[in-house]
Design a protein around this motif. Sequence first.
Motif, PDB file in Angstrom:
ATOM      1  N   VAL A   1      11.476  -9.393  24.799  1.00 60.57           N
ATOM      2  CA  VAL A   1      11.858 -10.027  26.204  1.00 60.57           C
ATOM      3  C   VAL A   1      12.227  -8.768  26.962  1.00 60.57           C
ATOM      4  O   VAL A   1      13.009  -7.804  26.534  1.00 60.57           O
ATOM      5  CB  VAL A   1      12.598 -11.054  26.350  1.00 60.57           C
TER       6      VAL A   1
ATOM      7  N   GLU B   1      15.346 -12.191  33.407  1.00 61.08           N
ATOM      8  CA  GLU B   1      14.227 -11.932  32.365  1.00 61.08           C
ATOM      9  C   GLU B   1      12.900 -11.751  33.438  1.00 61.08           C
ATOM     10  O   GLU B   1      12.661 -12.397  34.300  1.00 61.08           O
ATOM     11  CB  GLU B   1      13.829 -13.311  31.682  1.00 61.08           C
TER      12      GLU B   1
ATOM     13  N   ARG C   1       9.630 -10.677  31.725  1.00 63.38           N
ATOM     14  CA  ARG C   1       8.384 -10.685  30.838  1.00 63.38           C
ATOM     15  C   ARG C   1       8.805 -11.236  29.499  1.00 63.38           C
ATOM     16  O   ARG C   1       9.546 -10.264  28.997  1.00 63.38           O
ATOM     17  CB  ARG C   1       7.563  -9.394  31.079  1.00 63.38           C
ATOM     18  N   THR C   2       8.116 -12.161  28.840  1.00 60.51           N
ATOM     19  CA  THR C   2       8.022 -12.336  27.440  1.00 60.51           C
ATOM     20  C   THR C   2       6.957 -11.782  26.914  1.00 60.51           C
ATOM     21  O   THR C   2       5.815 -12.349  27.319  1.00 60.51           O
ATOM     22  CB  THR C   2       8.286 -13.799  27.091  1.00 60.51           C
TER      23      THR C   2
ATOM     24  N   TRP D   1       3.339  -3.809  27.327  1.00 64.19           N
ATOM     25  CA  TRP D   1       3.609  -4.210  28.632  1.00 64.19           C
ATOM     26  C   TRP D   1       2.946  -3.610  29.602  1.00 64.19           C
ATOM     27  O   TRP D   1       2.833  -2.396  29.702  1.00 64.19           O
ATOM     28  CB  TRP D   1       4.994  -4.075  28.899  1.00 64.19           C
TER      29      TRP D   1
ATOM     30  N   ASP E   1       5.047  -8.979  35.644  1.00 63.71           N
ATOM     31  CA  ASP E   1       6.171  -9.966  35.198  1.00 63.71           C
ATOM     32  C   ASP E   1       5.495 -11.435  34.601  1.00 63.71           C
ATOM     33  O   ASP E   1       4.268 -11.504  34.442  1.00 63.71           O
ATOM     34  CB  ASP E   1       7.151 -10.601  36.250  1.00 63.71           C
ATOM     35  N   ASN E   2       6.185 -12.305  34.237  1.00 63.41           N
ATOM     36  CA  ASN E   2       5.585 -13.573  33.895  1.00 63.41           C
ATOM     37  C   ASN E   2       4.586 -14.448  34.763  1.00 63.41           C
ATOM     38  O   ASN E   2       3.787 -15.162  34.066  1.00 63.41           O
ATOM     39  CB  ASN E   2       6.500 -14.687  33.336  1.00 63.41           C
ATOM     40  N   SER E   3       4.798 -14.156  35.953  1.00 63.55           N
ATOM     41  CA  SER E   3       3.895 -14.833  37.033  1.00 63.55           C
ATOM     42  C   SER E   3       2.670 -14.001  37.244  1.00 63.55           C
ATOM     43  O   SER E   3       1.781 -14.501  38.017  1.00 63.55           O
ATOM     44  CB  SER E   3       4.786 -15.075  38.184  1.00 63.55           C
TER      45      SER E   3
END
Length: 449
Positions: A388, A396, A398-399, A414, A418-420
């Motif tokens: 993470v 947080e 990004r996973t 990576w 980000d996660n979105s």
Amino acid sequence: MKKLVLLSAFLFIFQIQVFPTIIIVDQSGGGNYVSIQEGINNADNGDTVLVYPGTYYENINYNGKNITVASLLLTTQDTIYISQTIINGNQNGSVVEFVSGEGLNSIIKGFTITNGFANLNDSTASGGGIKCINSSPTIENNIIKENACDWYLYGGGIFCMNSNSYILNNTICDNEGAYCGGGICIYDSSEVLIKGNVIFNNITNSGYGVAAGGGIFVGGSMSYAVIEHNTICNNIVDFGNGGGICSYNASIVNTTLWNNYPDEISGENTIISYSDIQGGWPGTGNIDADPLFADPANGNFNLTWENFPVPDDTKSPCIDAGDPDSPLDPDNTIADMGAFYFNQIVTSVEPSIEAKPNHKLFQNYPNPFSFKTTISYYIQKEENVNIVVFNSIGDEIRTLADRKQIAGKYSVIWDGNDNSGKQAGSGIYFYQLLINHKAVSTERLILTK
């Protein structure tokens, strides 16, 4: 408080400036450039051109720059990237050229270099795979295969002239030279180091004369090479001599020469010691015994010892037979002959807790980065794993991994999103390895835009 903020900002900027540039080449469009040559053209001395997996149809020239051009082997130590990152010369000359005074800090690492063809129409032609003229690069951890030279040209795999190159830990196979050096040709060069290579299935064709050096040729005025810890097998000279090595000035030690045609070695002024040579050769510590390779027909030249540690006839005669004054093998035993050592460290069936490796999170590379960075980690047994990324205030971002994995080393990439899917801003971030949802290690990285 304002002074502290300004000072922190200044230190952050200074930290970024002192890092050499990491240039990302990714043919999918996710890096700085889509071709390796573009990356080289825009690099400065000391920079690294990091190449993501793919087949790159091009012929590259370092243009005198002391830079590192490497696959993701450089950042992950995962050898799978050597076969996944291919420079295909499309039979349009040498695949890689060092012809402008490059030194040992000009490094090519972790590629498959193939389908080069040195053509008579080029006045400096020779070296179907790699050409080094008036230059001394470091060539390491590559597969150099299926390259060729036109008639009267030298060095199907690698050609060095007026060079002090280091040729280290490569697989050099299935190349075709004309006259001298199907695998490697060293000509008018002093103190070239050839170490840790597997050189097999190369051919030197005679054309209208006599050929020499199916695996390696060392000749010309003032040439000298140090040839150590190599495995040289199954190379051919169609009409001539030196199926394995033809050398007129070299030192050969801890090397295996086996099943080369029409002979293993020819030449003069060459000192050979502690080597396994089919048919025998005079010299201290030399032997003539089947090296007991694992599967030479399929290119596996690892040494075997079926009943290890029982000292019987299943033990390769090359194990512990190298020069006793050489550095010890990584298992702290006497040096073995050939490119690969046999690991004699015995692992207990139930090792103690102290002997088990810990979970480990490695520093990302490149760092700082702009487009992509690789994060590697090791887990000691099957666990639920999370990787993470957090921002500097602990949110947080990004996973990158959320799965059960068996013991081993892994890598994730990576891309700065980000996660979105939105691009994260420049700054300092932290990434964390969690085992069964408990944090075990944290490292810092820097994203720049």
